[in-house]
Design a protein around this motif. Structure first.
Motif, PDB file in Angstrom:
ATOM      1  N   ASP A  75       0.833  -1.203   0.000  1.00  0.00           N
ATOM      2  CA  ASP A  75       0.000   0.000   0.000  1.00  0.00           C
ATOM      3  C   ASP A  75       0.870   1.255   0.000  1.00  0.00           C
ATOM      4  O   ASP A  75       2.097   1.189   0.076  1.00  0.00           O
ATOM      5  CB  ASP A  75      -0.959  -0.011   1.189  1.00  0.00           C
ATOM      6  N   GLN A  76       0.224   2.390  -0.073  1.00  0.00           N
ATOM      7  CA  GLN A  76       0.936   3.661  -0.188  1.00  0.00           C
ATOM      8  C   GLN A  76       1.735   4.000   1.071  1.00  0.00           C
ATOM      9  O   GLN A  76       2.832   4.538   0.984  1.00  0.00           O
ATOM     10  CB  GLN A  76      -0.046   4.785  -0.498  1.00  0.00           C
ATOM     11  N   ASP A  77       1.214   3.666   2.239  1.00  0.00           N
ATOM     12  CA  ASP A  77       1.934   3.962   3.482  1.00  0.00           C
ATOM     13  C   ASP A  77       3.227   3.161   3.578  1.00  0.00           C
ATOM     14  O   ASP A  77       4.255   3.675   4.028  1.00  0.00           O
ATOM     15  CB  ASP A  77       1.047   3.677   4.699  1.00  0.00           C
ATOM     16  N   THR A  78       3.170   1.897   3.174  1.00  0.00           N
ATOM     17  CA  THR A  78       4.371   1.053   3.192  1.00  0.00           C
ATOM     18  C   THR A  78       5.395   1.591   2.202  1.00  0.00           C
ATOM     19  O   THR A  78       6.584   1.692   2.514  1.00  0.00           O
ATOM     20  CB  THR A  78       4.012  -0.400   2.851  1.00  0.00           C
ATOM     21  N   TYR A  79       4.932   1.944   1.007  1.00  0.00           N
ATOM     22  CA  TYR A  79       5.840   2.504   0.006  1.00  0.00           C
ATOM     23  C   TYR A  79       6.468   3.808   0.494  1.00  0.00           C
ATOM     24  O   TYR A  79       7.666   4.036   0.321  1.00  0.00           O
ATOM     25  CB  TYR A  79       5.097   2.732  -1.315  1.00  0.00           C
ATOM     26  N   TYR A 115      14.891  -2.297   9.815  1.00  0.00           N
ATOM     27  CA  TYR A 115      13.459  -2.109  10.059  1.00  0.00           C
ATOM     28  C   TYR A 115      12.943  -3.015  11.181  1.00  0.00           C
ATOM     29  O   TYR A 115      12.031  -2.632  11.906  1.00  0.00           O
ATOM     30  CB  TYR A 115      12.653  -2.321   8.770  1.00  0.00           C
ATOM     31  N   LYS A 116      13.553  -4.189  11.367  1.00  0.00           N
ATOM     32  CA  LYS A 116      13.162  -5.040  12.501  1.00  0.00           C
ATOM     33  C   LYS A 116      13.543  -4.366  13.818  1.00  0.00           C
ATOM     34  O   LYS A 116      12.776  -4.406  14.784  1.00  0.00           O
ATOM     35  CB  LYS A 116      13.814  -6.419  12.392  1.00  0.00           C
ATOM     36  N   GLN A 129       0.684   3.663  15.612  1.00  0.00           N
ATOM     37  CA  GLN A 129       0.734   3.986  14.181  1.00  0.00           C
ATOM     38  C   GLN A 129       2.073   3.609  13.564  1.00  0.00           C
ATOM     39  O   GLN A 129       2.132   3.042  12.474  1.00  0.00           O
ATOM     40  CB  GLN A 129       0.456   5.471  13.959  1.00  0.00           C
ATOM     41  N   THR A 130       3.142   3.895  14.266  1.00  0.00           N
ATOM     42  CA  THR A 130       4.474   3.543  13.778  1.00  0.00           C
ATOM     43  C   THR A 130       4.649   2.033  13.759  1.00  0.00           C
ATOM     44  O   THR A 130       5.252   1.487  12.832  1.00  0.00           O
ATOM     45  CB  THR A 130       5.558   4.203  14.651  1.00  0.00           C
ATOM     46  N   SER A 136       4.129  -3.525   8.391  1.00  0.00           N
ATOM     47  CA  SER A 136       3.919  -3.737   6.964  1.00  0.00           C
ATOM     48  C   SER A 136       5.242  -3.715   6.192  1.00  0.00           C
ATOM     49  O   SER A 136       5.426  -4.478   5.256  1.00  0.00           O
ATOM     50  CB  SER A 136       2.940  -2.710   6.390  1.00  0.00           C
ATOM     51  N   VAL A 137       6.170  -2.865   6.616  1.00  0.00           N
ATOM     52  CA  VAL A 137       7.477  -2.811   5.956  1.00  0.00           C
ATOM     53  C   VAL A 137       8.251  -4.114   6.210  1.00  0.00           C
ATOM     54  O   VAL A 137       8.818  -4.700   5.290  1.00  0.00           O
ATOM     55  CB  VAL A 137       8.283  -1.594   6.439  1.00  0.00           C
TER      56      VAL A 137
END
Length: 143
Positions: A75-79, A115-116, A129-130, A136-137
């Protein structure tokens, strides 16, 4: 003298009439306008040959994320989260400060572990939210 509107023809040399129809045909053959246009943009399969996210440059990661976004895999947030530049400094889960200033678009970096670690920090802080965005990332990078 014939007066023509500039809007009717982009160039008077290419106007089809009896005087220059041979010239137009020759020019069309030289330019190859009768050939079918090839596809200049193609979205690759996102799951085929997934790159190694533990050693990938930021520019390659953004390119792969863009292809995945265009294909509808993320999705756009992940991108947007993946496309953000890395900070100059960050902390790891142990509280140590990591200097990321030497990571450029051409250098390889371990984005999977980064990212982990950021997900673990966000979970310990309690920012929902974060955490959702980083989940998702991380799931995208664990493919």
């Amino acid at each position: 003298m014939e007066i023509l509107s500039v809007r009717s023809s982009p160039s008077f040399l290419f106007k089809r009439n009896q005087d220059n129809s041979n010239y137009y045909s020759e020019l069309e053959e030289q330019l190859g306008t009768k050939t079918k246009a090839s596809a200049s943009f193609q979205i690759d399969e996102t799951n085929a040959d997934a790159p190694d996210f533990s050693a990938i440059s930021p520019s390659e990661l953004r390119l792969y994320a863009r292809q995945s976004f265009d294909a509808g895999a993320i999705d756009q947030d992940t991108y947007a989260a993946i496309s953000e530049p890395l900070p100059m400094r960050t902390i790891d889960p142990s509280g140590n400060i990591l200097d990321l200033s030497d990571v450029t678009d051409a250098t390889s970096f371990n984005f999977r572990d980064y990212y982990k670690d950021q997900l673990q920090i966000a979970t310990s802080i309690g920012d929902p939210q974060t955490v959702e965005r980083l989940n998702s990332v991380v799931s995208f990078l664990d493919v």
